[in-house]
Design a protein around this motif. Structure first.
Motif, PDB file in Angstrom:
ATOM      1  N   ASP A 124      13.958   0.977   5.047  1.00 52.22           N
ATOM      2  CA  ASP A 124      14.417   0.048   4.019  1.00 52.22           C
ATOM      3  C   ASP A 124      14.412   0.637   2.607  1.00 52.22           C
ATOM      4  O   ASP A 124      14.612  -0.076   1.633  1.00 52.22           O
ATOM      5  N   ALA A 125      14.209   1.934   2.475  1.00 52.95           N
ATOM      6  CA  ALA A 125      14.258   2.592   1.164  1.00 52.95           C
ATOM      7  C   ALA A 125      15.714   2.797   0.745  1.00 52.95           C
ATOM      8  O   ALA A 125      16.601   2.954   1.586  1.00 52.95           O
ATOM      9  N   ASP A 126      15.942   2.808  -0.554  1.00 53.68           N
ATOM     10  CA  ASP A 126      17.293   3.046  -1.067  1.00 53.68           C
ATOM     11  C   ASP A 126      17.692   4.514  -0.958  1.00 53.68           C
ATOM     12  O   ASP A 126      18.872   4.833  -0.875  1.00 53.68           O
ATOM     13  N   PHE A 127      16.722   5.409  -0.960  1.00 50.73           N
ATOM     14  CA  PHE A 127      16.976   6.844  -0.863  1.00 50.73           C
ATOM     15  C   PHE A 127      17.032   7.232   0.610  1.00 50.73           C
ATOM     16  O   PHE A 127      16.206   6.786   1.416  1.00 50.73           O
ATOM     17  N   HIS A 128      17.994   8.075   0.965  1.00 50.82           N
ATOM     18  CA  HIS A 128      18.124   8.535   2.347  1.00 50.82           C
ATOM     19  C   HIS A 128      18.152  10.055   2.337  1.00 50.82           C
ATOM     20  O   HIS A 128      19.154  10.666   2.009  1.00 50.82           O
ATOM     21  N   GLY A 129      17.037  10.641   2.649  1.00 53.29           N
ATOM     22  CA  GLY A 129      16.904  12.085   2.655  1.00 53.29           C
ATOM     23  C   GLY A 129      15.436  12.435   2.778  1.00 53.29           C
ATOM     24  O   GLY A 129      14.599  11.573   3.023  1.00 53.29           O
ATOM     25  N   VAL A 130      15.115  13.694   2.599  1.00 57.00           N
ATOM     26  CA  VAL A 130      13.737  14.173   2.678  1.00 57.00           C
ATOM     27  C   VAL A 130      13.442  14.976   1.428  1.00 57.00           C
ATOM     28  O   VAL A 130      14.253  15.793   1.004  1.00 57.00           O
ATOM     29  N   VAL A 131      12.271  14.735   0.848  1.00 60.28           N
ATOM     30  CA  VAL A 131      11.806  15.532  -0.282  1.00 60.28           C
ATOM     31  C   VAL A 131      10.754  16.474   0.270  1.00 60.28           C
ATOM     32  O   VAL A 131       9.807  16.037   0.921  1.00 60.28           O
ATOM     33  N   GLN A 132      10.929  17.771   0.052  1.00 63.65           N
ATOM     34  CA  GLN A 132       9.943  18.711   0.583  1.00 63.65           C
ATOM     35  C   GLN A 132       9.520  19.717  -0.469  1.00 63.65           C
ATOM     36  O   GLN A 132      10.227  19.949  -1.445  1.00 63.65           O
ATOM     37  N   GLY A 133       8.341  20.276  -0.253  1.00 60.16           N
ATOM     38  CA  GLY A 133       7.819  21.256  -1.184  1.00 60.16           C
ATOM     39  C   GLY A 133       6.748  22.109  -0.528  1.00 60.16           C
ATOM     40  O   GLY A 133       6.476  21.995   0.665  1.00 60.16           O
ATOM     41  N   ASN A 134       6.106  22.922  -1.347  1.00 59.60           N
ATOM     42  CA  ASN A 134       5.074  23.830  -0.859  1.00 59.60           C
ATOM     43  C   ASN A 134       3.699  23.138  -0.836  1.00 59.60           C
ATOM     44  O   ASN A 134       3.601  21.920  -0.994  1.00 59.60           O
ATOM     45  N   LYS A 135       2.641  23.916  -0.667  1.00 59.88           N
ATOM     46  CA  LYS A 135       1.294  23.341  -0.574  1.00 59.88           C
ATOM     47  C   LYS A 135       0.865  22.642  -1.854  1.00 59.88           C
ATOM     48  O   LYS A 135       0.185  21.620  -1.805  1.00 59.88           O
ATOM     49  N   SER A 136       1.244  23.172  -3.002  1.00 61.19           N
ATOM     50  CA  SER A 136       0.841  22.514  -4.244  1.00 61.19           C
ATOM     51  C   SER A 136       1.561  21.176  -4.410  1.00 61.19           C
ATOM     52  O   SER A 136       0.965  20.196  -4.876  1.00 61.19           O
ATOM     53  N   VAL A 137       2.797  21.097  -3.988  1.00 60.99           N
ATOM     54  CA  VAL A 137       3.507  19.819  -4.009  1.00 60.99           C
ATOM     55  C   VAL A 137       2.843  18.856  -3.023  1.00 60.99           C
ATOM     56  O   VAL A 137       2.741  17.657  -3.276  1.00 60.99           O
ATOM     57  N   GLY A 138       2.337  19.387  -1.925  1.00 62.19           N
ATOM     58  CA  GLY A 138       1.601  18.568  -0.966  1.00 62.19           C
ATOM     59  C   GLY A 138       0.371  17.928  -1.589  1.00 62.19           C
ATOM     60  O   GLY A 138       0.057  16.769  -1.301  1.00 62.19           O
ATOM     61  N   VAL A 139      -0.324  18.662  -2.450  1.00 67.14           N
ATOM     62  CA  VAL A 139      -1.485  18.110  -3.153  1.00 67.14           C
ATOM     63  C   VAL A 139      -1.031  16.967  -4.064  1.00 67.14           C
ATOM     64  O   VAL A 139      -1.678  15.916  -4.133  1.00 67.14           O
ATOM     65  N   ILE A 140       0.083  17.153  -4.737  1.00 67.03           N
ATOM     66  CA  ILE A 140       0.616  16.096  -5.596  1.00 67.03           C
ATOM     67  C   ILE A 140       0.925  14.859  -4.755  1.00 67.03           C
ATOM     68  O   ILE A 140       0.549  13.738  -5.114  1.00 67.03           O
ATOM     69  N   PHE A 141       1.575  15.040  -3.601  1.00 66.09           N
ATOM     70  CA  PHE A 141       1.880  13.917  -2.716  1.00 66.09           C
ATOM     71  C   PHE A 141       0.604  13.206  -2.270  1.00 66.09           C
ATOM     72  O   PHE A 141       0.532  11.981  -2.261  1.00 66.09           O
ATOM     73  N   GLU A 142      -0.420  13.990  -1.876  1.00 65.76           N
ATOM     74  CA  GLU A 142      -1.707  13.413  -1.455  1.00 65.76           C
ATOM     75  C   GLU A 142      -2.293  12.537  -2.557  1.00 65.76           C
ATOM     76  O   GLU A 142      -2.766  11.428  -2.297  1.00 65.76           O
ATOM     77  N   CYS A 143      -2.311  13.063  -3.747  1.00 65.32           N
ATOM     78  CA  CYS A 143      -2.877  12.336  -4.884  1.00 65.32           C
ATOM     79  C   CYS A 143      -2.100  11.050  -5.165  1.00 65.32           C
ATOM     80  O   CYS A 143      -2.696  10.012  -5.484  1.00 65.32           O
ATOM     81  N   LEU A 144      -0.793  11.113  -5.036  1.00 70.38           N
ATOM     82  CA  LEU A 144       0.029   9.928  -5.286  1.00 70.38           C
ATOM     83  C   LEU A 144      -0.215   8.852  -4.242  1.00 70.38           C
ATOM     84  O   LEU A 144      -0.096   7.663  -4.537  1.00 70.38           O
ATOM     85  N   GLU A 145      -0.578   9.238  -3.029  1.00 63.48           N
ATOM     86  CA  GLU A 145      -0.916   8.241  -2.013  1.00 63.48           C
ATOM     87  C   GLU A 145      -2.124   7.409  -2.443  1.00 63.48           C
ATOM     88  O   GLU A 145      -2.211   6.232  -2.126  1.00 63.48           O
ATOM     89  N   ARG A 146      -3.034   8.044  -3.165  1.00 69.38           N
ATOM     90  CA  ARG A 146      -4.260   7.368  -3.625  1.00 69.38           C
ATOM     91  C   ARG A 146      -4.067   6.649  -4.951  1.00 69.38           C
ATOM     92  O   ARG A 146      -4.976   5.982  -5.422  1.00 69.38           O
ATOM     93  N   GLY A 147      -2.934   6.847  -5.590  1.00 70.37           N
ATOM     94  CA  GLY A 147      -2.705   6.218  -6.885  1.00 70.37           C
ATOM     95  C   GLY A 147      -3.346   6.969  -8.031  1.00 70.37           C
ATOM     96  O   GLY A 147      -3.831   6.372  -8.986  1.00 70.37           O
ATOM     97  N   ALA A 148      -3.339   8.286  -7.972  1.00 72.76           N
ATOM     98  CA  ALA A 148      -3.983   9.128  -8.980  1.00 72.76           C
ATOM     99  C   ALA A 148      -3.192   9.177 -10.285  1.00 72.76           C
ATOM    100  O   ALA A 148      -1.977   8.997 -10.297  1.00 72.76           O
ATOM    101  N   THR A 149      -3.912   9.437 -11.363  1.00 72.53           N
ATOM    102  CA  THR A 149      -3.281   9.652 -12.663  1.00 72.53           C
ATOM    103  C   THR A 149      -2.805  11.102 -12.753  1.00 72.53           C
ATOM    104  O   THR A 149      -3.192  11.947 -11.937  1.00 72.53           O
ATOM    105  N   GLU A 150      -2.026  11.379 -13.775  1.00 78.85           N
ATOM    106  CA  GLU A 150      -1.572  12.759 -13.996  1.00 78.85           C
ATOM    107  C   GLU A 150      -2.764  13.699 -14.160  1.00 78.85           C
ATOM    108  O   GLU A 150      -2.789  14.788 -13.580  1.00 78.85           O
ATOM    109  N   ASP A 151      -3.759  13.290 -14.941  1.00 76.13           N
ATOM    110  CA  ASP A 151      -4.947  14.127 -15.147  1.00 76.13           C
ATOM    111  C   ASP A 151      -5.685  14.387 -13.836  1.00 76.13           C
ATOM    112  O   ASP A 151      -6.164  15.503 -13.598  1.00 76.13           O
ATOM    113  N   GLU A 152      -5.781  13.378 -12.988  1.00 75.71           N
ATOM    114  CA  GLU A 152      -6.461  13.551 -11.692  1.00 75.71           C
ATOM    115  C   GLU A 152      -5.684  14.504 -10.794  1.00 75.71           C
ATOM    116  O   GLU A 152      -6.283  15.303 -10.065  1.00 75.71           O
TER     117      GLU A 152
END
Length: 86
Positions: free
Chosen positions: A23-51
């Motif tokens: 049900d998302a408006d975007f249809h595709g996949v966003v991918q990145g390396n391990k550091s982008v994976g850390v960003i994704f992990e943090c966003l799942e928890r609702g982290a701030t930019e500083d965190e």
């Protein structure tokens, strides 16, 4: 900031991905390396930019200001597809 519930994080063979659900408006996949994976992990928890920058600096060597710039870039791209709740 928090990853929108219409998107899920997935890791496969060292690639980090954010995949929209049906049900998302975007249809595709966003991918990145391990550091982008850390960003994704943090966003799942609702982290701030500083965190997020702190989490990156704990896992990777590098300039914190460059990490901050990278976080801002990834977040901007995710916001543009509706993957981050404001």
């Amino acid at each position: 900031m928090k990853l929108n519930e219409k998107f899920v994080r997935y890791d496969m063979n060292g690639k980090a991905m954010v995949i929209p659900l049906g049900d998302a408006d975007f249809h595709g996949v966003v991918q990145g390396n391990k550091s982008v994976g850390v960003i994704f992990e943090c966003l799942e928890r609702g982290a701030t930019e500083d965190e997020i920058v702190q989490a990156l600096s704990e896992r990777f060597d590098g300039d914190r200001e460059q990490m901050r710039a990278d976080v801002r870039d990834v977040v901007a791209k995710l916001k543009s597809i509706g993957a981050i709740d404001a």
